[in-house]
Design an enzyme around this catalytic site. Structure first.
Site, PDB file in Angstrom:
ATOM      1  N   ASP A  37     -11.501   1.661   3.489  1.00  0.00           N
ATOM      2  CA  ASP A  37     -11.660   0.208   3.376  1.00  0.00           C
ATOM      3  C   ASP A  37     -13.113  -0.163   3.079  1.00  0.00           C
ATOM      4  O   ASP A  37     -13.402  -1.282   2.642  1.00  0.00           O
ATOM      5  CB  ASP A  37     -11.229  -0.479   4.678  1.00  0.00           C
ATOM      6  CG  ASP A  37      -9.857  -1.133   4.566  1.00  0.00           C
ATOM      7  OD1 ASP A  37      -9.429  -1.417   3.432  1.00  0.00           O
ATOM      8  OD2 ASP A  37      -9.224  -1.372   5.606  1.00  0.00           O
ATOM      9  N   GLN A  83      -5.436  -2.040   9.682  1.00  0.00           N
ATOM     10  CA  GLN A  83      -5.221  -3.336   9.042  1.00  0.00           C
ATOM     11  C   GLN A  83      -5.748  -4.483   9.904  1.00  0.00           C
ATOM     12  O   GLN A  83      -5.448  -4.578  11.084  1.00  0.00           O
ATOM     13  CB  GLN A  83      -3.718  -3.541   8.763  1.00  0.00           C
ATOM     14  CG  GLN A  83      -3.382  -4.821   8.037  1.00  0.00           C
ATOM     15  CD  GLN A  83      -3.955  -4.858   6.625  1.00  0.00           C
ATOM     16  OE1 GLN A  83      -4.031  -3.843   5.947  1.00  0.00           O
ATOM     17  NE2 GLN A  83      -4.364  -6.028   6.191  1.00  0.00           N
ATOM     18  N   LYS A 143       0.836  -1.208   0.000  1.00  0.00           N
ATOM     19  CA  LYS A 143       0.000   0.000   0.000  1.00  0.00           C
ATOM     20  C   LYS A 143       0.869   1.256   0.000  1.00  0.00           C
ATOM     21  O   LYS A 143       0.562   2.234  -0.692  1.00  0.00           O
ATOM     22  CB  LYS A 143      -0.924  -0.001   1.219  1.00  0.00           C
ATOM     23  CG  LYS A 143      -2.082  -0.999   1.094  1.00  0.00           C
ATOM     24  CD  LYS A 143      -2.843  -1.147   2.396  1.00  0.00           C
ATOM     25  CE  LYS A 143      -3.941  -2.200   2.251  1.00  0.00           C
ATOM     26  NZ  LYS A 143      -4.628  -2.504   3.506  1.00  0.00           N
TER      27      LYS A 143
END
Length: 289
Positions: free
Chosen positions: A119, A96, A52
């Site tokens: 997300d 995450q 990322k």
């Protein structure tokens, strides 16, 4: 059979994003800023977050990585989320997953400002997505519908079988494939309690496998000319690899591929598009809805 190259498609889209960012900044606009919160040292999460950061560089984004050890408290993590919510320079951020067992993942997800939830996991984004309102769409399903569109794969009126019903892939994938502006398909969701998964799959024009079981989809489950999208990324021990493992998809590629009109490989299929979709969501966050 045509291989769907997610890596090449993702690179092309990131180049398009980079050009748009250049134009925004040349006009005096703000550089998009993505932050990531990483707890612990899970190998898969470390690799994912590293990719990322690299993607942010390619897109011309500013990126921030915030690390915590496994013993971070839930209150400390919630405080970090609150700081990022209130940081006007941060356009979007992710926490995450998975998180350590002592932390309530859903509580963390719901603490994130849905306008920064790139997300697409916050209930507000999930709800807006389900009725077709502007929102952040979960990155993997967004990557898949983007691949289908880029390869001009017809989905309208087709029978689509989604294997798996997770909140991250299966459920949002089914929603998108039903909606007019994305799939406009007839969708069946199969899971561990489906009576005859093989029968459902054999009738499908499009199979999206997100069940987390290596080599689950075999040739006898796929009709001639089907489109097969493999979301699986299970780490399987492999002594011949330097890492000691290989990534294995949910589809038994060698025997299924010859029957397909289109198929994604693992790796190099859906995975790169997931990160690419996160970049698209971040740009959207920077531009506003």
């Amino acid at each position: 059979m045509q291989l769907i190259d997610g890596k090449a498609t993702a690179e092309a889209i990131k180049a398009e994003i980079a050009e748009e960012v250049k134009s925004i900044m040349a006009a005096g606009g703000k550089q998009p800023h993505l932050a990531a919160v990483l707890v612990g040292h899970d190998g898969g999460s470390e690799t994912y977050v590293k990719n990322k950061v690299i993607a942010c560089e390619k897109c011309g984004f500013k990126s921030t990585l915030i690390r915590y050890e496994d013993d971070v408290t839930e209150d400390e993590l919630l405080a970090c989320v609150e700081r990022l919510n209130n940081d006007n320079d941060v356009d979007g951020f992710i926490v995450q997953l998975p998180l350590p067992r002592h932390i309530d993942e859903q509580k963390i997800i719901e603490a994130i400002d849905y306008r920064k939830d790139v997300d697409g996991f916050h209930p507000i984004n999930v709800g807006r997505m389900s009725i077709g309102l502007p929102c952040f769409i979960s990155a993997t399903p967004l990557g898949i519908v983007t691949l289908l569109k880029r390869y001009n794969i017809e989905t309208a009126g087709k029978k689509c079988v989604v294997l798996g019903r997770s909140n991250i892939v299966g459920k949002p994938m089914a929603q998108l494939m039903m909606q007019k502006q994305y799939g406009d398909a007839t969708v069946t969701v199969c899971h561990s309690h489906t009576a005859d998964i093989k029968k459902e799959c054999r009738e499908a024009d499009i199979i999206i496998a997100a069940i987390g079981k290596p080599d689950f989809v075999t040739a006898d489950m796929v009709k001639e000319g089907a489109v097969v999208i493999d979301v699986g990324t299970t780490r399987v021990p492999d002594a011949t690899r330097k890492s000691g493992f290989r990534l294995n998809g949910d589809v038994k590629f060698d025997e299924v591929a010859p029957k397909c009109s289109f198929i994604t490989p693992v790796p190099g299929g859906v995975g790169p598009m997931t990160i690419c979709s996160l970049m698209k969501n971040t740009l959207q966050a920077a531009k506003g809805w």
